[in-house]
Scaffold this motif. Structure first.
Motif, PDB file in Angstrom:
ATOM      1  N   VAL A 120       0.826  -1.203   0.000  1.00 52.69           N
ATOM      2  CA  VAL A 120       0.000   0.000   0.000  1.00 52.69           C
ATOM      3  C   VAL A 120       0.866   1.261   0.000  1.00 52.69           C
ATOM      4  O   VAL A 120       2.056   1.221   0.285  1.00 52.69           O
ATOM      5  CB  VAL A 120      -0.938   0.027   1.230  1.00 52.69           C
ATOM      6  N   SER A 121       0.222   2.377  -0.309  1.00 54.28           N
ATOM      7  CA  SER A 121       0.872   3.683  -0.215  1.00 54.28           C
ATOM      8  C   SER A 121      -0.057   4.624   0.535  1.00 54.28           C
ATOM      9  O   SER A 121      -1.271   4.406   0.605  1.00 54.28           O
ATOM     10  CB  SER A 121       1.200   4.237  -1.598  1.00 54.28           C
ATOM     11  N   PHE A 168       4.565   7.524   1.107  1.00 55.26           N
ATOM     12  CA  PHE A 168       5.218   6.382   1.734  1.00 55.26           C
ATOM     13  C   PHE A 168       4.634   5.084   1.193  1.00 55.26           C
ATOM     14  O   PHE A 168       3.492   5.058   0.727  1.00 55.26           O
ATOM     15  CB  PHE A 168       5.023   6.429   3.251  1.00 55.26           C
ATOM     16  N   HIS A 169       5.414   4.006   1.275  1.00 49.55           N
ATOM     17  CA  HIS A 169       4.989   2.691   0.808  1.00 49.55           C
ATOM     18  C   HIS A 169       5.327   1.655   1.870  1.00 49.55           C
ATOM     19  O   HIS A 169       6.319   1.800   2.584  1.00 49.55           O
ATOM     20  CB  HIS A 169       5.702   2.312  -0.486  1.00 49.55           C
ATOM     21  N   GLY A 170       4.502   0.603   1.923  1.00 49.53           N
ATOM     22  CA  GLY A 170       4.779  -0.453   2.887  1.00 49.53           C
ATOM     23  C   GLY A 170       3.845  -1.626   2.722  1.00 49.53           C
ATOM     24  O   GLY A 170       2.977  -1.646   1.844  1.00 49.53           O
ATOM     25  N   ILE A 171       4.019  -2.613   3.586  1.00 56.01           N
ATOM     26  CA  ILE A 171       3.232  -3.848   3.556  1.00 56.01           C
ATOM     27  C   ILE A 171       2.404  -3.941   4.832  1.00 56.01           C
ATOM     28  O   ILE A 171       2.926  -3.733   5.941  1.00 56.01           O
ATOM     29  CB  ILE A 171       4.158  -5.066   3.432  1.00 56.01           C
ATOM     30  N   ILE A 172       1.123  -4.261   4.682  1.00 56.03           N
ATOM     31  CA  ILE A 172       0.244  -4.422   5.843  1.00 56.03           C
ATOM     32  C   ILE A 172       0.638  -5.696   6.579  1.00 56.03           C
ATOM     33  O   ILE A 172       0.692  -6.772   5.980  1.00 56.03           O
ATOM     34  CB  ILE A 172      -1.234  -4.495   5.418  1.00 56.03           C
ATOM     35  N   LEU A 222      -5.291   4.835   2.948  1.00 59.62           N
ATOM     36  CA  LEU A 222      -4.433   3.934   2.183  1.00 59.62           C
ATOM     37  C   LEU A 222      -4.899   3.772   0.742  1.00 59.62           C
ATOM     38  O   LEU A 222      -6.095   3.841   0.447  1.00 59.62           O
ATOM     39  CB  LEU A 222      -4.410   2.558   2.836  1.00 59.62           C
ATOM     40  N   THR A 223      -3.941   3.527  -0.133  1.00 63.75           N
ATOM     41  CA  THR A 223      -4.211   3.158  -1.520  1.00 63.75           C
ATOM     42  C   THR A 223      -3.477   1.849  -1.790  1.00 63.75           C
ATOM     43  O   THR A 223      -2.271   1.741  -1.537  1.00 63.75           O
ATOM     44  CB  THR A 223      -3.691   4.240  -2.491  1.00 63.75           C
TER      45      THR A 223
END
Length: 77
Positions: free
Chosen positions: A17-18, A33-37, A71-72
């Motif tokens: 997600v971003s 920002f970007h990351g993993i749930i 979130l996107t």
């Protein structure tokens, strides 16, 4: 009524997600920002429940809590 419950059906653990945060720099309006749930959770103390995602952020490897409505989801292969 809750905050973010409608978005619960769009996200799951492991999604990439971003999200954006207002920037403190003069040359841009926001930082992305970007990351993993890694976990979906609800905070229900107070007036109404709020649905969050616990996210492992890519650049810093910090764990960050973000409201689901911010979130996107990013499509991956």
């Amino acid at each position: 009524m809750s905050l973010g419950k409608l978005y619960l059906k769009y996200f799951s653990v492991g999604d990439y997600v971003s999200w954006r945060v207002l920037s403190c720099h003069e040359d841009r309006y926001y930082d992305e920002f970007h990351g993993i749930i890694i976990e979906l959770l609800v905070y229900s103390e107070g007036i109404r429940p709020v649905y969050y995602a616990k996210i492992l952020e890519n650049r810093t490897s910090d764990t960050i809590y973000v409201v689901l409505s911010s979130l996107t989801k990013i499509q991956t292969n």
